[in-house]
Write a protein that holds these residues in place. Sequence first.
Motif, PDB file in Angstrom:
ATOM      1  N   LYS A  25     -60.258 -58.936  27.789  1.00 41.82           N
ATOM      2  CA  LYS A  25     -61.281 -59.017  26.735  1.00 41.82           C
ATOM      3  C   LYS A  25     -60.664 -58.715  25.377  1.00 41.82           C
ATOM      4  CE  LYS A  25     -65.411 -57.925  29.395  1.00 41.82           C
ATOM      5  NZ  LYS A  25     -66.477 -56.938  29.630  1.00 41.82           N
ATOM      6  N   LYS A  28     -58.534 -61.658  24.277  1.00 41.64           N
ATOM      7  CA  LYS A  28     -59.395 -62.767  23.837  1.00 41.64           C
ATOM      8  C   LYS A  28     -59.993 -62.480  22.466  1.00 41.64           C
ATOM      9  CE  LYS A  28     -60.608 -64.486  28.384  1.00 41.64           C
ATOM     10  NZ  LYS A  28     -61.610 -64.513  29.455  1.00 41.64           N
ATOM     11  N   ARG A  29     -60.428 -61.226  22.260  1.00 37.20           N
ATOM     12  CA  ARG A  29     -61.014 -60.849  20.968  1.00 37.20           C
ATOM     13  C   ARG A  29     -59.974 -60.947  19.858  1.00 37.20           C
ATOM     14  NH1 ARG A  29     -63.819 -56.344  22.494  1.00 37.20           N
ATOM     15  NH2 ARG A  29     -62.057 -55.013  22.077  1.00 37.20           N
ATOM     16  N   GLU A  31     -57.287 -62.877  19.841  1.00 39.68           N
ATOM     17  CA  GLU A  31     -56.984 -64.294  19.628  1.00 39.68           C
ATOM     18  C   GLU A  31     -58.092 -64.964  18.821  1.00 39.68           C
ATOM     19  OE1 GLU A  31     -55.263 -67.938  19.376  1.00 39.68           O
ATOM     20  OE2 GLU A  31     -54.355 -65.997  19.812  1.00 39.68           O
ATOM     21  N   HIS A  32     -59.347 -64.616  19.129  1.00 38.66           N
ATOM     22  CA  HIS A  32     -60.471 -65.168  18.358  1.00 38.66           C
ATOM     23  C   HIS A  32     -60.368 -64.740  16.893  1.00 38.66           C
ATOM     24  CE1 HIS A  32     -64.705 -65.091  16.859  1.00 38.66           C
ATOM     25  NE2 HIS A  32     -64.614 -66.337  17.280  1.00 38.66           N
ATOM     26  N   ARG A  33     -60.019 -63.495  16.684  1.00 36.86           N
ATOM     27  CA  ARG A  33     -59.876 -62.973  15.322  1.00 36.86           C
ATOM     28  C   ARG A  33     -58.733 -63.674  14.603  1.00 36.86           C
ATOM     29  NH1 ARG A  33     -58.301 -58.020  12.453  1.00 36.86           N
ATOM     30  NH2 ARG A  33     -59.682 -58.098  10.674  1.00 36.86           N
ATOM     31  N   GLN A  35     -57.719 -66.693  15.122  1.00 36.28           N
ATOM     32  CA  GLN A  35     -58.187 -68.048  14.808  1.00 36.28           C
ATOM     33  C   GLN A  35     -59.088 -68.042  13.565  1.00 36.28           C
ATOM     34  OE1 GLN A  35     -57.162 -70.926  16.129  1.00 36.28           O
ATOM     35  NE2 GLN A  35     -55.764 -69.697  17.362  1.00 36.28           N
ATOM     36  N   ILE A  36     -59.940 -67.029  13.442  1.00 39.95           N
ATOM     37  CA  ILE A  36     -60.800 -66.914  12.262  1.00 39.95           C
ATOM     38  C   ILE A  36     -59.955 -66.704  11.007  1.00 39.95           C
ATOM     39  CG2 ILE A  36     -62.395 -65.299  11.106  1.00 39.95           C
ATOM     40  CD1 ILE A  36     -64.078 -65.331  13.589  1.00 39.95           C
ATOM     41  N   GLU A  76     -64.351 -63.151   6.911  1.00 34.40           N
ATOM     42  CA  GLU A  76     -64.234 -63.079   8.378  1.00 34.40           C
ATOM     43  C   GLU A  76     -65.603 -62.895   9.029  1.00 34.40           C
ATOM     44  OE1 GLU A  76     -62.047 -60.208  11.661  1.00 34.40           O
ATOM     45  OE2 GLU A  76     -61.547 -59.982   9.549  1.00 34.40           O
ATOM     46  N   GLU A  80     -67.958 -65.407  11.536  1.00 32.93           N
ATOM     47  CA  GLU A  80     -68.514 -64.973  12.819  1.00 32.93           C
ATOM     48  C   GLU A  80     -70.019 -65.218  12.871  1.00 32.93           C
ATOM     49  OE1 GLU A  80     -67.152 -60.947  13.289  1.00 32.93           O
ATOM     50  OE2 GLU A  80     -65.119 -61.585  13.762  1.00 32.93           O
ATOM     51  N   GLU A  83     -70.567 -68.957  13.340  1.00 33.78           N
ATOM     52  CA  GLU A  83     -70.361 -69.367  14.738  1.00 33.78           C
ATOM     53  C   GLU A  83     -71.598 -69.087  15.589  1.00 33.78           C
ATOM     54  OE1 GLU A  83     -66.870 -67.316  16.059  1.00 33.78           O
ATOM     55  OE2 GLU A  83     -65.515 -68.810  15.191  1.00 33.78           O
TER      56      GLU A  83
END
Length: 201
Positions: A25, A28-29, A31-33, A35-36, A76, A80, A83
């Motif tokens: 988790k 993933k968090r 990596e998402h950050r 990407q943002i 940022e 979010e 999205e």
Amino acid sequence: MELQNRGKAKMIFRVRKEMATLSDKYRKRQEHRRQILLRIHRYGKDILKSSNFQRTRMDIQHGTVSVHNHCVSVAECSLEIMEKLEKLGIRSNERALVRGALLHDYFLYDWHKHTQFKGIRNLHGFRHPQIALENAKREYRLSRREQDIIKKHMWPLTAVPPQCREAWIVTAADKYCSLLETLRLRNEKRGSVLLRRAANR
């Protein structure tokens, strides 16, 4: 004794499984950050690299957070929110959102020490959106949405509410980030270090 060992083994297995899940988790968090932050860099590279925007690192916005890092955090957070709205079928202009968020506090002075034109202190909350808009217009070609974001982000202190979805998003993100920074719940270095790392990949 054997039952006790089995019980311990099951507990150890369960704990390891939970730790692996948490680790996934977290990855993933992160990596998402990343990407943002790459999207912020894609749409706002010219702003982020400009000397005036770099100067905003020197001025504190809330708590111990610089104006620079506050604006990156607002961009940022705005992405979010965008999205989440997209999952509901509500679309926004990502480029305008990012650029407006980066420039929403582009007033270019230390508001803690600044005296307004008539010597009245602490009118910064009412006046800085217009000052930020004038500064941004001098350096960038702004869309109507970007102008609306910058000019109305302090609503309800600005008499006229935001006219576009992107301005509402940035207004909400700004309030949220400001609260975290004022209560010192947001780390100063967190955003800028990750933004540099994301841009260098």
